[in-house]
Design a protein around this motif. Structure first.
Motif, PDB file in Angstrom:
ATOM      1  N   GLN A 143      28.630 -15.281-127.710  1.00 31.59           N
ATOM      2  CA  GLN A 143      28.149 -15.311-126.326  1.00 31.59           C
ATOM      3  C   GLN A 143      27.966 -16.719-125.778  1.00 31.59           C
ATOM      4  O   GLN A 143      28.150 -16.948-124.579  1.00 31.59           O
ATOM      5  CB  GLN A 143      26.817 -14.556-126.257  1.00 31.59           C
ATOM      6  N   ASP A 194      30.925 -18.119-123.765  1.00 34.57           N
ATOM      7  CA  ASP A 194      31.409 -17.508-122.519  1.00 34.57           C
ATOM      8  C   ASP A 194      31.738 -18.598-121.495  1.00 34.57           C
ATOM      9  O   ASP A 194      30.922 -19.501-121.264  1.00 34.57           O
ATOM     10  CB  ASP A 194      30.337 -16.592-121.917  1.00 34.57           C
ATOM     11  N   ASP A 202      30.171 -14.465-117.463  1.00 35.32           N
ATOM     12  CA  ASP A 202      29.157 -14.036-118.437  1.00 35.32           C
ATOM     13  C   ASP A 202      29.547 -12.695-119.040  1.00 35.32           C
ATOM     14  O   ASP A 202      29.870 -11.744-118.321  1.00 35.32           O
ATOM     15  CB  ASP A 202      27.791 -13.891-117.748  1.00 35.32           C
ATOM     16  N   LEU A 211      32.071 -12.353-121.334  1.00 36.30           N
ATOM     17  CA  LEU A 211      33.503 -12.265-121.682  1.00 36.30           C
ATOM     18  C   LEU A 211      33.702 -12.075-123.187  1.00 36.30           C
ATOM     19  O   LEU A 211      34.570 -11.297-123.600  1.00 36.30           O
ATOM     20  CB  LEU A 211      34.257 -13.506-121.207  1.00 36.30           C
ATOM     21  N   ALA A 212      32.919 -12.771-124.027  1.00 42.24           N
ATOM     22  CA  ALA A 212      33.074 -12.618-125.483  1.00 42.24           C
ATOM     23  C   ALA A 212      32.809 -11.171-125.889  1.00 42.24           C
ATOM     24  O   ALA A 212      33.515 -10.601-126.732  1.00 42.24           O
ATOM     25  CB  ALA A 212      32.132 -13.567-126.216  1.00 42.24           C
ATOM     26  N   GLY A 250      27.161  -8.798-120.136  1.00 36.71           N
ATOM     27  CA  GLY A 250      28.120  -8.609-119.056  1.00 36.71           C
ATOM     28  C   GLY A 250      27.993  -7.259-118.376  1.00 36.71           C
ATOM     29  O   GLY A 250      27.505  -6.295-118.956  1.00 36.71           O
TER      30      GLY A 250
END
Length: 728
Positions: free
Chosen positions: A50, A53, A58, A60-61, A175
């Motif tokens: 995280q 990102d 925010d 995306l991982a 997210g």
């Protein structure tokens, strides 16, 4: 050339074979051969999460973690992986933390090769199709919405949102539609391209680790690892760094009051600390955690309980990511404790100042190390999937030879490191969070992602100075030597076991007690289980009885906390619980000092003296727990009622809650007398206890029982009955 590590330190009781590898592409691998396993399992972690990102994306991982399951060039069907596992006795999962993304599965052992072939393609050639991207973002959003009413998620995000805005720790980790669809659209960001770039930039074999557990030999497992994962591209990625700490000077010396969903009350003191993971053989934070969270006489918790401020305390070191650690003290508050938060913090700093005055003690370190050693030596097996998922992250943190023992076996006494760690536990290097529904009227801010109401303010400088100079009161002391650390690990002889003794048999029976016994002849560990149920006709007579019984259990458990804590450290555990028939006591673990714990448990259980103030504290806590249970999600209540339909006699939680206003201290005392006036004991002794040892335990139990004037009739003991539901 593949590097091979054959000298991996493991527990003497661990019969599995281990081998470590570093493949040509720098992928770190641990192989575990377990000829007795039915399930095979594998886990792969990539050292990015995280905190990496990209700005403006925010979550995306976490989104990428979801997307990897949805088709690869070799296996383009979206559900290929999960379909294969479900058809072959397996399941899968994944999780994204601050600095890691971990994927893991299990499957019937004969299907391991095929499962690994599908699994490995996630890290070789994922598709990230447009359709799947659009659909899966809804799944990420649903996951976030499911967590909106979860206090642990809410409070964790509040901690992050109130940290330094210049640090990626402050981002929104999981997210949702806003961060992964709406905001990127406004800013002209193509999310699918961002996913591909993230995978391209970070999913490199040199920052990955892999664990495979199976029935095959180590050579066969190594062949699978090399064939399936040896071609993952090594992009020679440099691990991301995060300069500074998310809790800098501007975030410290603050008091945050937060409003939870559930009616819970906690105090949390958080200290930013240096990352000391490289000192895993001395574990200085572990030494401090051991003492601050101790629960024996003279401990911080003991002082809090005497004042009626708290019934539970914990301390832990959270290694957030490389270079970022937090030392956290959690105090679970009573109503009285909520009114005395500043005094509780003062008491905590008194104890920390006591540790400074006393200096690190080598005998305490050695006892802590011995406790860890015993726990590691006799650790019970967990499921293959859980095991590989736990080990795979450590494979990136520690040398391969030490991956099973890091922070578990302590061999280096370094008092200077403990002193360095202690220097960070000061009033001007912390912030305080208090959680209670009572702050609803004063909360003047709302956390953006979960809607948590809170108020943040500076701690007055005079209070900081007072805490700095807090002098330890006389009742605060370092713990005494632990009397429960075993002196014998011998396996008792089993001359009286016959070849066909595969089930427990009755070895003792009177009108009041019946004892079943089975000597362990399979695992041959120095552990035993002692379980006895006190059955009483008053246990479930009406709702008040059930409530009183649960409150009594809480009071007995509380009275035993200081005593049983040392036992639990030495891998000897007790549990007391209310059942629909009475009380069940379980004592399990290393057998050597079991009789000492049993004596204390029985004395406390039968002779507990309760004052009215203590009763009211626990009644209030029990009522709050009932309220929280009744307010839970519908599926939890549905399971409760489904169980209730099958029981001959059961009082639903809603019924128990309705009558709590009729509970009185004198009614409670009368009930306890009634309960013990007519009981029958059903007992099972199993494990490293032969008949001679079992007979000693029986005599001990009988000597402690209250005198019961009338035995139960045989018919009265036929109590375990479920309802037969009629058609329709």
């Amino acid at each position: 050339m593949v590097q091979i590590f054959k000298n991996i330190t493991k527990s003497p009781k661990d019969k599995r074979d281990y081998r470590g590898l570093i493949l040509d592409n720098e992928l770190r691998v641990l192989l575990i051969s377990d000829p007795k396993t039915d399930k095979a399992a594998a886990a792969l972690t990539v050292n990015v999460g995280q905190l990496s990102d990209p700005n403006g994306l925010d979550g995306l991982a976490h989104f990428l973690e979801h997307m990897l399951f949805l088709g690869t060039e070799k296996y383009p069907r979206e559900n290929e992986y999960n379909k294969f596992l479900s058809e072959n006795g397996g399941i899968s999962n994944a999780c994204t933390s601050m600095e890691n993304t971990t994927f893991y599965f299990d499957v019937l052992h004969q299907h391991l090769t095929s499962a690994l072939d599908i699994f490995s393609q996630f890290f070789l050639a994922p598709l990230f199709t447009e359709d799947a991207t659009d659909r899966e973002v809804q799944a990420v959003n649903s996951e976030h919405e499911k967590n909106l009413a979860n206090d642990s998620w809410r409070l964790h995000q509040l901690e992050r949102s109130t940290s330094s805005k210049d640090h990626p720790y402050s981002k929104f980790a999981s997210g949702n539609l806003q961060t992964l669809v709406e905001d990127p659209k406004k800013n002209g960001i193509n999310v699918r391209e961002a996913l591909l770039k993230f995978h391209r930039d970070y999913y490199s074999s040199n920052i990955m680790s892999l664990v495979i557990l199976g029935k095959d030999s180590l050579d066969e497992l190594q062949e699978k690892a090399e064939n399936k994962f040896g071609t993952i591209e090594n992009k020679r990625v440099t691990l991301p760094e995060w300069p500074g700490h998310p809790l800098g000077p501007e975030q410290l010396k603050k008091k945050i009051r937060a409003v939870p969903i559930n009616d819970s009350q906690t105090l949390v003191i958080t200290f930013p600390i240096p990352d000391m993971r490289q000192h895993y053989k001395s574990n200085p934070y572990g030494y401090l955690r051991f003492l601050i969270s101790h629960a024996s006489s003279g401990s911080l918790l003991s002082a809090l309980k005497k004042r009626g401020w708290s019934s539970h305390l914990s301390a832990e070191c959270n290694s957030v990511a490389r270079g970022i650690s937090l030392f956290v003290v959690n105090v679970y508050l009573t109503e009285k404790g909520l009114d005395n938060v500043d005094n509780i913090v003062d008491l905590i700093f008194q104890y920390i100042n006591l540790l400074r005055q006393e200096n690190p003690k080598e005998w305490i370190f050695k006892e802590y190390a011995e406790i860890n050693n015993i726990s590691f030596r006799f650790k019970e097996k967990v499921s293959p999937m859980e095991y590989v998922a736990n080990v795979v992250v450590d494979l990136l943190k520690y040398p391969i030879d030490d991956v099973l023992t890091a922070e578990k076996l302590l061999s280096e006494w370094k008092p200077e490191l403990i002193n360095q760690a202690m220097e960070k536990l000061t009033p001007d290097n912390c912030r305080i969070s208090i959680v209670s529904k009572k702050f609803e009227s004063i909360a003047d801010q709302t956390e953006k992602w979960y809607g948590t109401k809170y108020k943040i303010e500076d701690i007055p400088s005079e209070l900081i100075e007072k805490w700095k100079n807090a002098k330890p009161i006389g009742e605060l002391k370092l713990p005494k030597k632990n009397e429960f650390i075993p002196s014998s690990f011998d396996i008792l002889p089993d001359n009286d076991i016959l070849p066909d003794d595969i089930h427990p048999t009755i070895i003792y029976e009177t009108k009041f007690v019946r004892v079943w016994h089975k000597k362990d002849d399979e695992f041959l560990l120095p552990k035993s289980n002692l379980i006895f149920e006190m059955i009483s006709p008053f246990a479930n007579k009406h709702q008040l009885c059930v409530n009183y019984l649960h409150i009594y259990v809480d009071l007995v458990n509380d009275a035993l906390t200081e005593y049983s804590y040392d036992a639990s450290l030495a891998s000897l555990f007790y549990r007391l619980a209310a059942t629909k028939f009475g009380l069940v006591v379980k004592i399990k673990g290393l057998h050597d000092k079991q009789h000492i714990l049993l004596t204390k448990v029985l004395d406390t259980l039968i002779n507990l003296e309760v004052d009215e103030e203590r009763y009211e504290i626990f009644k209030e806590s029990y009522e709050r727990n009932l309220q929280n249970y009744v307010a839970q999600e519908p599926y939890v209540l549905a399971k409760h009622y489904q169980s209730a339909f099958l029981r001959e006699i059961i009082w639903p939680k809603t019924e128990l809650l309705k009558c709590t206003n009729h509970l009185t201290f004198y009614g409670f005392k009368d009930f306890i007398k009634q309960f013990f006036s007519s009981i029958h004991i059903e007992c099972l002794i199993h494990g490293n206890a032969n008949k001679a040892a079992a007979q000693k335990l029986i005599k001990l139990i009988e000597s402690k029982l209250p005198k019961i004037p009338f035995p139960w009739s045989p018919e009265g003991l036929l109590i375990c009955r479920d309802m037969k539901l009629k058609d329709g």
